[in-house]
Design a protein around this motif. Structure first.
Motif, mmCIF file in Angstrom:
data_model
loop_
_atom_site.group_PDB
_atom_site.id
_atom_site.type_symbol
_atom_site.label_atom_id
_atom_site.label_comp_id
_atom_site.label_asym_id
_atom_site.label_seq_id
_atom_site.Cartn_x
_atom_site.Cartn_y
_atom_site.Cartn_z
ATOM 1 N N LEU A 74 -6.141 92.363 -113.260
ATOM 2 C CA LEU A 74 -5.459 93.393 -113.461
ATOM 3 C C LEU A 74 -4.059 93.450 -113.643
ATOM 4 O O LEU A 74 -3.282 93.787 -114.421
ATOM 5 C CB LEU A 74 -5.899 94.468 -112.256
ATOM 6 N N SER A 129 -17.387 93.767 -111.977
ATOM 7 C CA SER A 129 -17.162 93.264 -110.476
ATOM 8 C C SER A 129 -18.016 91.937 -110.386
ATOM 9 O O SER A 129 -17.570 91.113 -109.671
ATOM 10 C CB SER A 129 -17.689 94.350 -109.569
ATOM 11 N N LYS A 147 -15.484 88.231 -113.630
ATOM 12 C CA LYS A 147 -14.088 88.938 -113.538
ATOM 13 C C LYS A 147 -13.467 88.205 -114.835
ATOM 14 O O LYS A 147 -13.555 86.785 -115.194
ATOM 15 C CB LYS A 147 -13.131 87.904 -112.307
ATOM 16 N N ASP A 205 -11.743 105.975 -112.401
ATOM 17 C CA ASP A 205 -11.663 104.717 -111.799
ATOM 18 C C ASP A 205 -12.900 104.569 -110.736
ATOM 19 O O ASP A 205 -13.131 105.383 -109.866
ATOM 20 C CB ASP A 205 -10.355 104.584 -111.040
ATOM 21 N N PHE A 212 -11.328 99.061 -118.991
ATOM 22 C CA PHE A 212 -12.013 97.961 -118.451
ATOM 23 C C PHE A 212 -13.574 98.205 -118.394
ATOM 24 O O PHE A 212 -14.427 97.443 -118.190
ATOM 25 C CB PHE A 212 -11.692 97.670 -117.279
ATOM 26 N N HIS A 252 -11.667 101.995 -115.342
ATOM 27 C CA HIS A 252 -11.931 100.908 -114.867
ATOM 28 C C HIS A 252 -13.049 101.050 -113.986
ATOM 29 O O HIS A 252 -13.103 102.137 -113.366
ATOM 30 C CB HIS A 252 -10.766 100.488 -114.035
ATOM 31 N N TRP A 253 -13.920 99.876 -114.016
ATOM 32 C CA TRP A 253 -15.275 100.209 -112.996
ATOM 33 C C TRP A 253 -14.831 100.164 -111.777
ATOM 34 O O TRP A 253 -15.670 100.706 -110.905
ATOM 35 C CB TRP A 253 -15.912 99.012 -113.455
ATOM 36 N N ALA A 254 -13.474 99.684 -111.164
ATOM 37 C CA ALA A 254 -13.240 99.628 -109.688
ATOM 38 C C ALA A 254 -12.409 100.773 -109.202
ATOM 39 O O ALA A 254 -11.578 101.225 -109.809
ATOM 40 C CB ALA A 254 -12.344 98.207 -109.582
ATOM 41 N N SER A 255 -13.034 101.436 -108.013
ATOM 42 C CA SER A 255 -12.323 102.520 -107.656
ATOM 43 C C SER A 255 -10.847 102.041 -106.750
ATOM 44 O O SER A 255 -10.636 100.831 -106.407
ATOM 45 C CB SER A 255 -13.003 102.980 -106.392
#
Lengths: 434, 319
Positions: B86, B79, B82, B129, B49, B105-108
Motif C-alpha cells: 500500500l 490478503s 501480497k 474498504d 485493489f 481495497h479488500w482490507a478494512s
C-alpha cells in the motif's frame, strides 16, 4: 581479574538502603560496605536495586529472521531493559525442536554474554501440532531445556496436550501454552467486541483463550503436571486461573506489559503496531489483569518481545504480522501501571519480573536470587525518576515495532549486571566505569 | 472536508451539503451537454485493489463529467498473495501528482491508512474498504430515499423515516456506512439478519436489530427496504457456514412478492447491486415499480460528482 564494584546506597527492593560489593561476579558484602581502593563506585542514591530481571517470553528471531532481530541485538535490548536472562521462544526457522538448535541458541547467547539465553523447546515437531518433539534430548542437552512451547500456535489437539503434560514430568519440565482456540480465531484480527464491530476487522473472541485455559488447567489436574499460560489477556481467563489455583492445580500465568496498558481502542488508528496476539482487549480486561497481578493470581510479567521487519508492519492491518517489541520498555510500563498506581511495590516487581519467572523456568539456581552475600551478582538498577520518551529509532532492537513511540515512561533500568559484568550502563552512570 | 473515509465522520450539515450538491449535479445531468469544467486540470486516480467494475465506472463517469483527468490503477494482490505494498503504491501516486485518490481495497482500514500514512498529499475517497465502510454508497442510498420520500428534498434530512437493511450485516460495509449516515440524518434504522451475521459488539450502534424479515415488516412502518447482497461463500465451507442453506435464507430473509405486498404502499425497495435474483430478492420484487435499484446507479454518479467537487473544488474555494 576484573575490578570490584561497589553499588553505593541503593534502595534494595525499594525498601532498605544499603551498599553492595561485587567481586568476581558474586555479591560479597551487603550493608555498610568498605570500598576497596581499586573499586568502581556506582553512586546509587535514589536508585532501586532489583535482582536481574528474567523474561520468560522472548522472540529473538535467530535462526531464520535475522533481518528482524538477532541473538546479539536482542541480548543488547534485554540488557538495556534490565534483563539478565531471557527465554527464547521456539518459533524460529529452523524451529527449536531438536537438541542441535537449542544448543546453538544457548551457546550463541553465552558467547555474546549480554544476558543468559535459555531456549524454550517446541512441544511438537515444526510447531505443527502433530508429533511430540524430542523433548528429552533438549532437556538433557547443554541448553538444559525445561520449558516447552509451540508459542505462536496453540497446542490445540487435546491428546497431544495431554501427552506433552505427562511427558515433561520425566525431567520436571512444564508446558507453556499459547492459549488460542484455532477454529474460533480463523482470520482473526483484533479483540471481538464493540471496536471490531465498528472497524470491520474480524474478531478474536475472549472465549477462544478462556476455553483453552480451562481445558489445560483440567488436563494439568488430571495428569498432575505443570502448565504455564502465556500472555493472559482476558478477565475471564483470570477467573479460570484463580479457580484452578484454588483447586491446587499446578498452573502459573503471565501477563505482558502491553496487555496491562493498552486497549482495543488503539486499533482505531489501523496502525499495525497495535496488532498483537492475543489482541489488546478492553479496559475492563486491563483492570482485571492489573488486579490479578496485584493479588498474585497472575504470577509473572513477561514481555512477548516480538520483533518484526518494517515491511511486515508497514502495510494493511490484515496483512501485518502479530507482535510488538517489549524488552526495553517493560520496566517503564510496569512502573507506570503497577508501581506508580500503588498496585505493587518494587518488592513485588522483583518477584514478578525476576524471582517467579526464574523459578518457573527452573533457572532459580542462577537467577532471581536474593540480593545477599554469596549470591551471583545479577543485578538491575532502576531509576524510578528517570522519565523518558520512547523513540523507536533509539532502541537497541534491530526491529522498530514498538507501540510506545512518543509515549513517556516514568523510569528505566540505568545499569544491569550479569554475574558482576556491567551489560548496560546508562550515560548518566558511565563516569563511574571510566 | 479533506477526505471522505467514513460516514461516522460526517455531521448532519456535512451530509445534507453533500446531498444538496448531488441534487445540483443531478440537475446538470439532464442538460444536453453534461460535462462541467469544474475540475479541469485535476487528476483523479481510481485505485482498485479489489475488482468492482460498477463502482469504478461510476467514479470514472463522475470525475469525467467534472472534466478531471482520470487514471485507473488496478493493483493486484489480496490478503493471501501480497502484491505491491500500500505504501509503495501511495508513493507512486504521490509522484504522479494525484489530487484525489479513490480507493477500493479488500482490507478494512486501507483508506484510513492511505489518508493518514503520510505517504501522499491528495484527498482520499473511500470507495469501500474491506468490511468497514463504503460512504458514497450510503450517500447515494440516502439521496435516493430523500428524493422519493421527502416532499421538498433540498436542505432536508430523513427525520421520521424508517429504513430496514436486510442481510449480511457482519461482512457489510454498506450496512455499516448506512447505519451511521441514516441515523445522523434522523432516520430510524432496523437491521434484519440471522444472529450469525450480526457482529458481536453491535450494542452501541444507533439501530434496532431483528432476526426475521417478517418480524421487521410486522413491527415497523418501513419506508425503505434495503436488501444486501449475500455472498455465496458465506453458505458454504461446511462447519464455517453462517446459515444452513440458500433455500432457508430465501425463506426467512428473501424479499418476494408476498412480503412486498405487505409493505406500506409508498415503501421503496433498494439494493446496492449486483443482485442475486432468487436468493435475497425475487425477480418480482426487483422489477416492481417500487424498486429504485436502477435509479440508485444513476444517483451514484451524482453523489460521487458531489463528493469529488466538495473535496477538490471546495478546498480551492476555502484557500
Amino acid at each position: 581479574m576484573s575490578r570490584p564494584i561497589v553499588i553505593k546506597n541503593a534502595s534494595l527492593y525499594g525498601d532498605t538502603t544499603a551498599s553492595l560489593l561485587i567481586e568476581d561476579g558474586v555479591i560479597t558484602a551487603v550493608g555498610d560496605v568498605e570500598t576497596p581502593d581499586d573499586a568502581v563506585v556506582v553512586e546509587a542514591d535514589g536508585l532501586v536495586a532489583l535482582p536481574g530481571l528474567v523474561d520468560l517470553h522472548t522472540h529473538l528471531r535467530e535462526p531464520g529472521r535475522e533481518d528482524a532481530e538477532t541473538i546479539e541485538t536482542g541480548s543488547r535490548a534485554a540488557a538495556r531493559g534490565g534483563w539478565t536472562a531471557v527465554h527464547a521462544m521456539a518459533n524460529t526457522n529452523p524451529v527449536a525442536d531438536t537438541a542441535g538448535v537449542v544448543e546453538q541458541v544457548y551457546s550463541r547467547g553465552q558467547e555474546i554474554g549480554l544476558c543468559d539465553v535459555f531456549p524454550v523447546g517446541a512441544v511438537t515437531v515444526g510447531l505443527k501440532g502433530e508429533h511430540l518433539s524430542e523433548m528429552g534430548a533438549m532437556a538433557s542437552s547443554k541448553a538444559r531445556v525445561r520449558l516447552f512451547s509451540d508459542d505462536g500456535v496453540c497446542v490445540y489437539d487435546p491428546v497431544i496436550m495431554r501427552r506433552a503434560l505427562e511427558y515433561v514430568k520425566t525431567f520436571d519440565g512444564a508446558v507453556v501454552q499459547h492459549a488460542q482456540d484455532l477454529r474460533l480465531t480463523e482470520g482473526a484480527q483484533m479483540h471481538e467486541g464493540e471496536v471490531s464491530a465498528e472497524l470491520g476487522l474480524a474478531g478474536w473472541p475472549a472465549v477462544a483463550e478462556e476455553s483453552i485455559v480451562a481445558r489445560d488447567a483440567l488436563l494439568a489436574e488430571h495428569v498432575g503436571s505443570r502448565v504455564h499460560v502465556q500472555h493472559l489477556s482476558t478477565a475471564g481467563s483470570v477467573e479460570i486461573v484463580r479457580w484452578a489455583k484454588d483447586r491446587a492445580i499446578q498452573v502459573t500465568a503471565e501477563a505482558t506489559p502491553h496487555h496491562l496498558l493498552l486497549t482495543d481502542e488503539s486499533a482505531r488508528t489501523y496502525d499495525p503496531l497495535f496488532k498483537v496476539n492475543p489482541p489488546l482487549r478492553t479496559q475492563a480486561d486491563v483492570d482485571a489483569l492489573r488486579q490479578a497481578v496485584a493479588d498474585g493470581t497472575i504470577d509473572i510479567i513477561a514481555t512477548d518481545h516480538a520483533p518484526h521487519a518494517s515491511e511486515d508492519k508497514d502495510c494493511e492491518w490484515a496483512s501485518a504480522s502479530f507482535g510488538m517489541l517489549g524488552l526495553e520498555t517493560a520496566l517503564g510500563v510496569i512502573q507506570k501501571v503497577l508501581v506508580d498506581t500503588g498496585a505493587c511495590t518494587w518488592r513485588d516487581v522483583a518477584r514478578l519480573m525476576s524471582e517467579a519467572p526464574a523459578r518457573i523456568g527452573q533457572v532459580d539456581d542462577r537467577h532471581g536470587r536474593p540480593l545477599a552475600e554469596g549470591e551471583p551478582a545479577n543485578i538491575t538498577l532502576v531509576d524510578p525518576n528517570a522519565a523518558w520518551t520512547v523513540e523507536a529509532d533509539q532502541l537497541a532492537s534491530r526491529a522498530r515495532n514498538t507501540p510506545y513511540g512518543g509515549i513517556e515512561l516514568p523510569g528505566r533500568a540505568v545499569a544491569t549486571f550479569l554475574r558482576g559484568v556491567p551489560t548496560h550502563v546508562d550515560p548518566t552512570l558511565e563516569g563511574a566505569f571510566a | 472536508m479533506r477526505h471522505l473515509l467514513s460516514t461516522k465522520d460526517l455531521t448532519k450539515s456535512d451530509a445534507i451539503l453533500i446531498l444538496d450538491t448531488a441534487a445540483q449535479m443531478a440537475a446538470t445531468q439532464e442538460r444536453e451537454v453534461r460535462k462541467l469544467p469544474t475540475l479541469r486540470g485535476k487528476t483523479v486516480v481510481n485505485l482498485f485493489f479489489e475488482d468492482s467494475t460498477r463502482t469504478r465506472i461510476s467514479f470514472e463517469a463522475a470525475a469525467k463529467r467534472l472534466s478531471a483527468d482520470v487514471i485507473n490503477f488496478s493493483a493486484k494482490g489480496s490478503s493471501v498473495s501480497k502484491g505491491e505494498s500500500l505504501k509503495d503504491t501511495a508513493l507512486t501516486l504521490q509522484a504522479m501528482g494525484a489530487d484525489a485518490v479513490v480507493v477500493r481495497h479488500w482490507a478494512s482500514g486501507a483508506a484510513y491508512q492511505l489518508a493518514h500514512g503520510g505517504w501522499l498529499h491528495g484527498s482520499v475517497l473511500n470507495a469501500g474498504d474491506g468490511t468497514h465502510q463504503h460512504p458514497t454508497q450510503s450517500l447515494l442510498d440516502a439521496f435516493t430515499i430523500r428524493k422519493h420520500l421527502v416532499t421538498s428534498p433540498l436542505g432536508a434530512d430523513l427525520n421520521g423515516l424508517t429504513v430496514a437493511i436486510v442481510g449480511d450485516v457482519l461482512h457489510s460495509r454498506v450496512a455499516r456506512s448506512n447505519v451511521h449516515l441514516l441515523h445522523t440524518l434522523g432516520a430510524k434504522v432496523v437491521l434484519v439478519a440471522p444472529a450469525t451475521l450480526v457482529p458481536v459488539g453491535i450494542d452501541p450502534w444507533p439501530c434496532d436489530v431483528v432476526h426475521t424479515l417478517d418480524e421487521a415488516i410486522e413491527s415497523y412502518d418501513i419506508d425503505a427496504l434495503m436488501m444486501l447482497r449475500v455472498q455465496r461463500e458465506r453458505m458454504t465451507g461446511g462447519g464455517s457456514a453462517f446459515f444452513p442453506s440458500p433455500a432457508e435464507y430465501t425463506r426467512i430473509y428473501g424479499l418476494d412478492g408476498d412480503r412486498l405486498r405487505r409493505l406500506p404502499d409508498h415503501a421503496i425497495v433498494m439494493h446496492p447491486g449486483p443482485m442475486n435474483r432468487g436468493l435475497e430478492i425475487s425477480a418480482e420484487a426487483a422489477d416492481s415499480p417500487r424498486s429504485v435499484i436502477v435509479e440508485q446507479v444513476a444517483n451514484g454518479v451524482a453523489v460521487r460528482m458531489a463528493a469529488l467537487y466538495l473535496l477538490l473544488a471546495g478546498e480551492e474555494a476555502a484557500q
